[in-house]
Write an enzyme that holds these catalytic residues in place. Structure first.
Site, PDB file in Angstrom:
ATOM      1  CG  MET A 232      84.105 -69.465 -32.165  1.00  0.00           C
ATOM      2  SD  MET A 232      84.589 -70.143 -30.690  1.00  0.00           S
ATOM      3  CE  MET A 232      82.879 -70.322 -29.851  1.00  0.00           C
TER       4      MET A 232
ATOM      5  CG  ASP B 124      88.945 -61.837 -24.458  1.00  0.00           C
ATOM      6  OD1 ASP B 124      89.582 -62.400 -23.612  1.00  0.00           O
ATOM      7  OD2 ASP B 124      87.637 -62.231 -24.678  1.00  0.00           O
TER       8      ASP B 124
ATOM      9  CE  LYS C 101     100.843 -59.866 -28.942  1.00  0.00           C
ATOM     10  NZ  LYS C 101     100.486 -58.618 -28.878  1.00  0.00           N
TER      11      LYS C 101
HETATM   12  N1  SAH Z   1      81.768 -63.770 -26.283  1.00  0.00           N
HETATM   13  C1  SAH Z   1      81.619 -63.478 -27.373  1.00  0.00           C
HETATM   14  C2  SAH Z   1      81.970 -64.628 -28.357  1.00  0.00           C
HETATM   15  C3  SAH Z   1      83.393 -65.258 -28.083  1.00  0.00           C
HETATM   16  S1  SAH Z   1      83.446 -66.315 -29.438  1.00  0.00           S
HETATM   17  C4  SAH Z   1      80.471 -62.901 -27.772  1.00  0.00           C
HETATM   18  O1  SAH Z   1      79.539 -62.793 -27.006  1.00  0.00           O
HETATM   19  O2  SAH Z   1      80.342 -62.240 -28.728  1.00  0.00           O
HETATM   20  C5  SAH Z   1      84.394 -65.818 -30.891  1.00  0.00           C
HETATM   21  C6  SAH Z   1      83.596 -65.874 -31.728  1.00  0.00           C
HETATM   22  O3  SAH Z   1      82.427 -64.791 -31.804  1.00  0.00           O
HETATM   23  C7  SAH Z   1      83.986 -65.553 -33.328  1.00  0.00           C
HETATM   24  O4  SAH Z   1      84.420 -66.826 -33.850  1.00  0.00           O
HETATM   25  C8  SAH Z   1      82.740 -65.200 -33.970  1.00  0.00           C
HETATM   26  O5  SAH Z   1      81.967 -66.166 -34.575  1.00  0.00           O
HETATM   27  C9  SAH Z   1      82.109 -64.256 -33.118  1.00  0.00           C
HETATM   28  N2  SAH Z   1      82.227 -62.806 -33.145  1.00  0.00           N
HETATM   29  C10 SAH Z   1      82.903 -62.130 -32.221  1.00  0.00           C
HETATM   30  N3  SAH Z   1      83.093 -60.841 -32.530  1.00  0.00           N
HETATM   31  C11 SAH Z   1      82.408 -60.888 -33.912  1.00  0.00           C
HETATM   32  C12 SAH Z   1      82.171 -59.758 -34.898  1.00  0.00           C
HETATM   33  N4  SAH Z   1      82.448 -58.511 -34.609  1.00  0.00           N
HETATM   34  N5  SAH Z   1      81.960 -60.318 -35.920  1.00  0.00           N
HETATM   35  C13 SAH Z   1      81.571 -61.234 -36.479  1.00  0.00           C
HETATM   36  N6  SAH Z   1      81.427 -62.417 -35.426  1.00  0.00           N
HETATM   37  C14 SAH Z   1      82.160 -62.118 -34.407  1.00  0.00           C
END
Ligand code: SAH
Length: 247
Positions: free
Chosen positions: A173, A38, A60
């Protein structure tokens, strides 16, 4: 455990800090012939891949802005069919807003074995890294995880129902729609002075967290110029270990 030839491993990379991948995930990453990752995966983690591994950024596309989900599925299947062990490295947990389920279905339809290696989701690590216990004895005994991506759309998440469900609310998100989300939760019955904490870049260098209430958080986040990726936590738990105001 060494990654097996012709197999796709859906590996959760954890929330950001490269130390927060699981031992199993790391073993797959270190041994895979190909790594399809990702966009938000830490460069530190990618350094763990074999020097001769084929590394593909799933975000990409050659000559185009970004790869579609279908293109990513096709790439994973082609790599596995060519006999490679494939590490599909996804942020957080592969099945939390990660489209991991679609990749499993596509691989199964193509007759390719898939192994899912769970990861620590930002939905849990974000609050934890900023001192928010999503459950706390005597305060809250459940939590809901929801996407804030389409908060401005008429269809999609039923915010009134989310607001009316007891428990803490964790929004992924959602930072771009913070004001809309806070407004809908107040409309749905959450008190305007309900504590909110927003955690930006959780577990990564430069992590920032901000505390406010449903009524104040949009303005505070704007002033601080908070940006994605960020996790929003709503509920009394957000105030248990944190005073409101910036930290
Ligand atoms: N599968 C991922 C989520 C994907 S959706 C998981 O389980 O974490 C992407 C969203 O995850 C971002 O918009 C944000 O809301 C959150 N996110 C992912 N990494 C983050 C981080 N290091 N700090 C804060 N929010 C994060």
């Amino acid at each position: 455990m060494k990654a097996q030839a012709g197999t796709i491993y859906l590996v959760g990379a954890g929330p950001g800090d490269p130390k927060l991948i699981t031992v199993h995930g790391r073993e797959v990453l270190e041994s895979a012939d190909a790594v399809v990752h990702d966009r938000l995966i830490s460069p530190e983690l990618l350094k763990l891949a074999r020097v001769d591994a084929r590394i593909e950024d799933a975000g990409k596309a050659p000559g185009r802005a970004s790869r579609s989900q279908e293109d990513i599925n096709d790439l994973l299947i082609a790599l596995a069919r060519a006999g490679h062990s494939v590490c599909r490295l996804k942020g957080g947990d592969p099945f939390v807003f990660g489209r991991g389920g679609e990749e499993v279905l596509a691989a199964r339809a193509a007759g390719i074995p898939v192994v899912v290696v769970p990861g620590i989701s930002s939905a849990l690590a974000g609050p934890a890294a900023a001192d928010v216990p999503v459950t706390h004895r005597g305060v809250e005994s459940s939590f809901t995880v929801v996407t804030g991506h389409d908060a401005q759309a008429a269809a999609g998440v039923d915010w009134a129902r989310i607001a009316g469900t007891p428990g803490s609310i964790v929004v992924l998100m959602g930072v771009g729609n913070l004001g809309t989300i806070a407004g809908k939760l107040i409309e749905g019955g959450r008190p305007p002075d309900e504590p909110v904490r927003v955690v930006e870049r959780a577990t990564l260098p430069g992590q920032r967290a901000l505390s406010g209430t449903l009524a104040t958080i949009e303005q505070l986040a704007q002033e601080a110029e908070l940006q994605a990726p960020a996790v929003i936590v709503v509920g009394p738990v957000a105030g248990v270990l944190n005073e409101a105001e910036t930290t």
